[in-house]
Design a protein around this motif. Structure first.
Motif, short mmCIF file in Angstrom:
data_model
loop_
_atom_site.label_atom_id
_atom_site.label_comp_id
_atom_site.label_asym_id
_atom_site.label_seq_id
_atom_site.Cartn_x
_atom_site.Cartn_y
_atom_site.Cartn_z
N ASN A 58 0.81 -1.22 0.00
CA ASN A 58 0.00 0.00 0.00
C ASN A 58 0.85 1.27 0.00
O ASN A 58 0.32 2.38 0.10
CB ASN A 58 -0.92 0.02 1.23
CG ASN A 58 -1.90 -1.13 1.22
OD1 ASN A 58 -2.46 -1.49 0.17
ND2 ASN A 58 -2.14 -1.73 2.39
N GLY A 59 2.16 1.10 -0.10
CA GLY A 59 3.05 2.25 -0.11
C GLY A 59 3.38 2.80 1.25
O GLY A 59 3.99 3.87 1.37
N GLU A 60 3.00 2.09 2.32
CA GLU A 60 3.28 2.54 3.68
C GLU A 60 4.68 2.09 4.11
O GLU A 60 5.08 0.95 3.84
CB GLU A 60 2.24 1.97 4.66
CG GLU A 60 0.82 2.42 4.36
CD GLU A 60 -0.22 1.67 5.18
OE1 GLU A 60 -1.28 2.24 5.45
OE2 GLU A 60 0.05 0.50 5.55
N TYR A 61 5.39 2.97 4.77
CA TYR A 61 6.76 2.66 5.18
C TYR A 61 6.76 1.66 6.32
O TYR A 61 5.88 1.67 7.20
CB TYR A 61 7.50 3.93 5.58
CG TYR A 61 7.80 4.82 4.40
CD1 TYR A 61 8.85 4.54 3.55
CD2 TYR A 61 7.01 5.94 4.13
CE1 TYR A 61 9.13 5.34 2.45
CE2 TYR A 61 7.28 6.75 3.03
CZ TYR A 61 8.34 6.45 2.20
OH TYR A 61 8.60 7.24 1.10
N LEU A 62 7.77 0.78 6.32
CA LEU A 62 7.88 -0.28 7.32
C LEU A 62 9.06 -0.01 8.24
O LEU A 62 10.12 0.47 7.80
CB LEU A 62 8.07 -1.64 6.63
CG LEU A 62 6.99 -2.05 5.63
CD1 LEU A 62 7.40 -3.34 4.92
CD2 LEU A 62 5.65 -2.23 6.33
N CYS A 63 8.88 -0.30 9.51
CA CYS A 63 9.99 -0.20 10.46
C CYS A 63 11.03 -1.27 10.14
O CYS A 63 10.68 -2.43 9.88
CB CYS A 63 9.50 -0.39 11.89
SG CYS A 63 8.56 1.00 12.53
N PRO A 64 12.32 -0.92 10.14
CA PRO A 64 13.35 -1.93 9.90
C PRO A 64 13.30 -3.02 10.96
O PRO A 64 13.28 -2.73 12.15
CB PRO A 64 14.65 -1.13 10.00
CG PRO A 64 14.26 0.30 9.82
CD PRO A 64 12.87 0.42 10.35
N THR A 65 13.27 -4.26 10.53
CA THR A 65 13.15 -5.37 11.49
C THR A 65 14.44 -5.62 12.26
O THR A 65 14.42 -6.21 13.33
CB THR A 65 12.75 -6.66 10.75
OG1 THR A 65 13.72 -6.93 9.71
CG2 THR A 65 11.37 -6.51 10.10
N SER A 66 15.56 -5.16 11.72
CA SER A 66 16.86 -5.43 12.36
C SER A 66 17.26 -4.36 13.36
O SER A 66 18.35 -4.43 13.92
CB SER A 66 17.94 -5.54 11.28
OG SER A 66 18.04 -4.33 10.54
N VAL A 67 16.40 -3.38 13.60
CA VAL A 67 16.75 -2.25 14.46
C VAL A 67 15.84 -2.19 15.67
O VAL A 67 14.62 -2.30 15.54
CB VAL A 67 16.65 -0.93 13.67
CG1 VAL A 67 16.93 0.25 14.59
CG2 VAL A 67 17.62 -0.93 12.50
N GLU A 68 16.43 -2.04 16.86
CA GLU A 68 15.66 -1.85 18.08
C GLU A 68 15.49 -0.35 18.31
O GLU A 68 16.31 0.30 18.94
CB GLU A 68 16.40 -2.50 19.26
CG GLU A 68 16.48 -4.01 19.20
CD GLU A 68 15.12 -4.67 19.47
OE1 GLU A 68 14.24 -3.99 20.03
OE2 GLU A 68 14.96 -5.84 19.09
N LEU A 69 14.40 0.20 17.80
CA LEU A 69 14.19 1.64 17.89
C LEU A 69 14.11 2.13 19.33
O LEU A 69 14.51 3.25 19.64
CB LEU A 69 12.91 2.03 17.14
CG LEU A 69 13.00 2.08 15.61
CD1 LEU A 69 11.62 2.27 15.01
CD2 LEU A 69 13.94 3.18 15.16
N GLU A 70 13.61 1.28 20.22
CA GLU A 70 13.43 1.69 21.61
C GLU A 70 14.75 2.05 22.28
O GLU A 70 14.80 2.89 23.17
CB GLU A 70 12.72 0.60 22.41
CG GLU A 70 11.30 0.30 21.95
CD GLU A 70 11.24 -0.68 20.79
OE1 GLU A 70 12.32 -1.04 20.28
OE2 GLU A 70 10.13 -1.09 20.41
#
Length: 295
Positions: A58-70
């Motif tokens: 749908n063109g929505e951006y995805l959070c990188p799975t390899s990164v712990e944003l917290e």
């Protein structure tokens, strides 16, 4: 949510070039740099270590799975040329997704790839995959204290001809026991003081001449690198003294600015005391309380 903030190109430059014994880019929770441009634009050229952010059907951006944003210290997103937080751009749209999972503000690179790559063309690359050893061996550039004009670094950086070329360095101030840098004293482009990093050395005596030397280049738009052996104590003392002299900053203001540019800078206690004396000479009063643990 953590929110969004603009990140100046010089700030990203300094984030990329932080180091202790090796580049901080090797730390897993230090920096996530995301490219929100198209795949073809990313493949053509991007900022070193940047990863292209993915989108769903749908063109929505995805959070990188390899990164712990917290637990991430810095997350910087860029597109082609975003320069505001007030309108929907690829970088903004991506950052809105990321901020929902981050404890720290998501940074939007002001001016995007176009402005950053114009300022720091030597940090453009087509390389996509970086091995851990390559990141560890990454050789940082000097910290940028005044964009395009004043830099602070170590002896290795002062001897690297590619760094002098890339940053257009025209003169050095060397406060170190190391021998001559890329420039020689005979050329008139090196102000050299064989200064040991000890609390007893009288740095204060040399500060007026050093500040005048730096100012004589900067007033003409010529870049200067201040260096010492490790680029932590002696060089930071000189750079802070210059800000106090040239702009009548307090020691506290100079300290905060230089620390933001090079976060592990640390003058020895003797130099801190001399910088306090320098502040008193300039302002006729000691404004900064150097008994504070921050100093």
């Amino acid at each position: 949510m953590a929110g969004l903030v603009l990140c100046e190109p010089t700030e990203l430059y300094n984030i990329l070039n932080q180091f202790n014994k090796c580049s901080r880019l090797a730390e897993l929770n230090y920096l996530c740099l995301l490219d929100a441009r198209t795949k073809s634009e990313y493949n053509e050229s991007h900022i070193i270590t940047a990863k292209r952010v993915l989108q769903n059907e749908n063109g929505e951006y995805l959070c990188p799975t390899s990164v712990e944003l917290e637990s991430l210290k810095y997350c910087v997103v860029y597109d082609g040329n975003s320069d505001t937080l007030g309108k929907g751009t690829p970088a903004i749209d991506c950052a809105r997704i990321l901020e929902q999972r981050s404890r720290h503000p998501i940074r939007i690179l002001k001016g995007g790839y176009e402005k950053f790559s114009a300022c720091y063309y030597f940090f453009r690359t087509k390389k996509i995959l970086w091995m851990p050893k390559e990141i560890e061996d990454f050789q940082p550039y000097p910290a940028e204290i005044i964009p395009g004009l004043l830099y602070m670094g170590n002896f290795r950086q002062a001897c690297d001809p590619q760094i002098q070329k890339d940053l257009k360095i025209q003169a050095h101030v060397s406060v170190s026991e190391e021998p001559a840098t890329f420039f020689s004293t005979e050329s008139g482009r090196l102000y050299y003081i064989p200064l040991p990093d000890c609390t007893e050395f009288d740095l204060l005596f040399y500060l007026p001449a050093i500040c005048n030397f730096i100012g004589s280049y900067l007033v003409s738009g010529l870049a200067v690198l201040v260096c010492s052996r490790f680029g932590i104590s002696r060089s930071s003392s000189v750079v802070m003294a210059y800000f106090m002299y040239q702009y009548r900053w307090t020691l506290q203001a100079a300290w905060m600015h230089v620390q933001k540019c090079r976060n592990n800078m640390r003058p020895n206690r003797g130099f801190v005391k001399q910088l306090s004396d320098w502040e008193m000479q300039i302002h006729r009063v000691a404004i900064t309380d150097i008994s504070d643990p921050n100093y």
